[in-house]
Scaffold this motif. Structure first.
Motif, PDB file in Angstrom:
ATOM      1  N   LYS A 331       0.810  -1.230   0.000  1.00 15.57           N
ATOM      2  CA  LYS A 331       0.000   0.000   0.000  1.00 15.57           C
ATOM      3  C   LYS A 331       0.838   1.272   0.000  1.00 15.57           C
ATOM      4  CE  LYS A 331      -4.519  -0.643   1.875  1.00 15.57           C
ATOM      5  NZ  LYS A 331      -5.298  -0.832   3.083  1.00 15.57           N
ATOM      6  N   ARG A 332       0.647   2.113   1.036  1.00 11.85           N
ATOM      7  CA  ARG A 332       1.306   3.428   1.069  1.00 11.85           C
ATOM      8  C   ARG A 332       2.760   3.354   1.540  1.00 11.85           C
ATOM      9  NH1 ARG A 332      -1.263   7.785   4.433  1.00 11.85           N
ATOM     10  NH2 ARG A 332       0.024   9.091   3.089  1.00 11.85           N
ATOM     11  N   ALA A 333       3.226   2.156   1.891  1.00 12.57           N
ATOM     12  CA  ALA A 333       4.522   2.090   2.572  1.00 12.57           C
ATOM     13  C   ALA A 333       5.494   1.108   1.927  1.00 12.57           C
ATOM     14  CB  ALA A 333       4.295   1.728   4.034  1.00 12.57           C
ATOM     15  N   GLY A 334       5.302   0.828   0.650  1.00 12.52           N
ATOM     16  CA  GLY A 334       6.145  -0.178  -0.001  1.00 12.52           C
ATOM     17  C   GLY A 334       7.589   0.240  -0.165  1.00 12.52           C
ATOM     18  N   LEU A 335       7.828   1.537  -0.297  1.00 16.27           N
ATOM     19  CA  LEU A 335       9.220   1.964  -0.426  1.00 16.27           C
ATOM     20  C   LEU A 335       9.907   1.828   0.926  1.00 16.27           C
ATOM     21  CD1 LEU A 335       8.494   5.001  -2.742  1.00 16.27           C
ATOM     22  CD2 LEU A 335       9.712   2.928  -3.396  1.00 16.27           C
ATOM     23  N   GLN A 336       9.248   2.311   1.968  1.00 12.11           N
ATOM     24  CA  GLN A 336       9.892   2.248   3.286  1.00 12.11           C
ATOM     25  C   GLN A 336      10.062   0.805   3.770  1.00 12.11           C
ATOM     26  OE1 GLN A 336       7.786   4.313   6.378  1.00 12.11           O
ATOM     27  NE2 GLN A 336       6.220   2.790   6.565  1.00 12.11           N
ATOM     28  N   GLN A 337       9.173  -0.085   3.380  1.00 12.78           N
ATOM     29  CA  GLN A 337       9.273  -1.458   3.880  1.00 12.78           C
ATOM     30  C   GLN A 337      10.044  -2.401   2.955  1.00 12.78           C
ATOM     31  OE1 GLN A 337       5.201  -2.616   4.625  1.00 12.78           O
ATOM     32  NE2 GLN A 337       4.911  -0.985   6.121  1.00 12.78           N
ATOM     33  N   ALA A 338      10.554  -1.883   1.840  1.00 11.44           N
ATOM     34  CA  ALA A 338      11.133  -2.768   0.827  1.00 11.44           C
ATOM     35  C   ALA A 338      12.423  -3.480   1.256  1.00 11.44           C
ATOM     36  CB  ALA A 338      11.358  -1.993  -0.470  1.00 11.44           C
TER      37      ALA A 338
END
Ligand SMILES: Cc1cc2nc3c(=O)[nH]c(=O)nc-3n(C[C@H](O)[C@H](O)[C@H](O)COP(=O)(O)OP(=O)(O)OC[C@H]3O[C@@H](n4cnc5c(N)ncnc54)[C@H](O)[C@@H]3O)c2cc1C
Length: 378
Positions: A331-338
């Motif tokens: 969702k909104r956090a795929g970059l931070q959680q990648a």
């Protein structure tokens, strides 16, 4: 981003030559290119707990956050491309009593999670961020909020993966997973050819649900459209990331300022920006920092965030088909959680205990109503 992160995590472990990344178009486009690249602050000690969904999510974010420092440095050294990881801090704004109450409630969660923040005294608003609207009623400062310049990060990841032996085939649309006797055997492409593989990771963003459907699994990853506008400001005009509810401003090092974003869960797979959407994000941008009106809009675009049935990503093996792993729905956090997702999927592939327990995000879970996990605030 998720596919490249899994490939890079494996390549860092010396497994690059055994990794094949298949991409329908070109790598580093889609939602991952479109995103703003904000990395939410985390508490480092969140890495040590993980019993509940809330803790599991905090652990994944903490792992990612730690890895970003290393990955950004290594990627710059390996490829010469600087992904501009910067921890310049951010401010959250409230313009009325209701919003101030909401921020206060949010600060309770930050406190519980050990995230560093400060509610600023009015005299300090402009010291911390000089460009804020004078009408602002409450300002919270989060010194650890960071950003990454995602288009650069994605280019660097592709090159670093290839340098470490990963094969990347672009223009290859996967039609289906090939299974035999309950085990993955590889994938079949739209052109009818097959690519063999003992393990298949489905990281097709908002399109992952469609591939799972072909396997008879109803795990939707509905697209959530988001629109952004890029303003051409001078370097240093805005110092920090500024957030107001779900809207934000992200100042890049070269002075450009990203203004985002709409949240449109019913727009389907249409990823073109609209006049209405752009007006919405610009109005919010001008509310946060009225001085932005002076700068031209350089570009507008939209992307499709990969949804999930609740607020959590879908990460882990899919029971019933040995060798099939899902990594989607961020969702909104795929970059931070990648980076964290890449590492835990690499753990699964290597058959070691993942560094973050994954029960809370297993793809075949019963969805948890949104209120039971904190909204993934990027
Ligand atoms: C406006 C906006 C702002 C955002 N801001 C942030 C932010 O500040 N911080 C943050 O952490 N996140 C942010 N996000 C969310 C983040 O961008 C996404 O969660 C993340 O990029 C998802 O990555 P992904 O790799 O799963 O999906 P994608 O980037 O969409 O990639 C999926 C890939 O799969 C390929 N593919 C699909 N089907 C097939 C197939 N059948 N065969 C082969 N390839 C296929 C696609 O071509 C695509 O390249 C934002 C998103 C948007 C839209």
């Amino acid at each position: 981003m998720i596919g490249l992160s899994v490939a890079y995590a494996l390549a860092r472990r010396g497994r690059g030559p055994r990794v094949l990344l298949l991409e329908r178009g070109q790598t580093g486009q889609a939602s991952s290119w479109a995103g703003a690249g904000m990395i939410a602050p985390v508490a480092p000690d969140a890495l040590t707990s993980g019993a509940t969904p809330r803790e599991g999510l905090a652990m994944l974010r903490a792992l990612s956050s730690c890895l970003y420092e290393t990955w950004a440095r290594d990627l710059r050294d390996e490829t010469g491309i600087d992904p501009e990881y910067r921890r310049q801090g951010g401010v959250d704004l409230a313009f009325n009593t209701k919003e101030a109450d909401e921020l206060q409630a949010m600060s309770g969660r930050w406190k519980r999670e050990g995230i560093v923040f400060e509610r600023l005294a009015q005299a300090d608003y402009h010291r911390v961020e000089p460009r804020l609207n004078d009408q602002v009623q409450a300002v919270y400062f989060l010194p650890d909020r960071a950003q990454i310049r995602n288009p650069r990060l994605l280019r660097a990841l592709r090159i670093a993966c290839q340098q470490r032996g990963v094969t990347i085939e672009t223009g290859c649309e996967v039609a289906n997973v090939v299974e035999q006797g309950g085990r993955v055997r590889g994938v079949r492409l739209e052109d009818g050819t097959e690519r063999p593989g003992e393990i298949v990771v489905l990281a097709a963003g908002a399109w992952t649900g469609g591939l799972l459907e072909r396997l008879g699994r109803a795990i939707p990853t509905r697209p959530v459209k988001g629109q952004l506008a890029l303003l051409a400001g001078p370097p240093g005009w805005l110092r920090r990331i500024v957030e107001h509810g779900s809207y934000y401003l992200v100042p890049r090092a070269d002075g450009r300022i990203l203004a985002g974003a709409t949240i449109e869960p019913d727009a389907g797979f249409d990823s073109s920006p609209t006049e209405e959407g752009v007006r919405e994000v610009l109005e919010e941008a001008f509310l946060m920092c009225p001085g932005l009106r002076a700068f031209p809009v350089e570009r507008t675009w939209a992307g499709l965030r990969p949804g999930s049935p609740d607020s959590r990503p879908l990460i882990g093996p899919l029971p019933g088909i040995q060798g099939l792993i899902v990594a989607a729905g961020h969702k909104r956090a795929g970059l931070q959680q990648a980076p964290g997702t890449g590492e835990v999927v690499a753990d699964l592939i290597e058959g070691v205990e993942p560094r973050v327990p994954l029960e809370w995000c297993r793809p075949d879970r019963d969805p948890v109503p949104d209120e039971e996990v904190p909204s993934v605030r990027s």
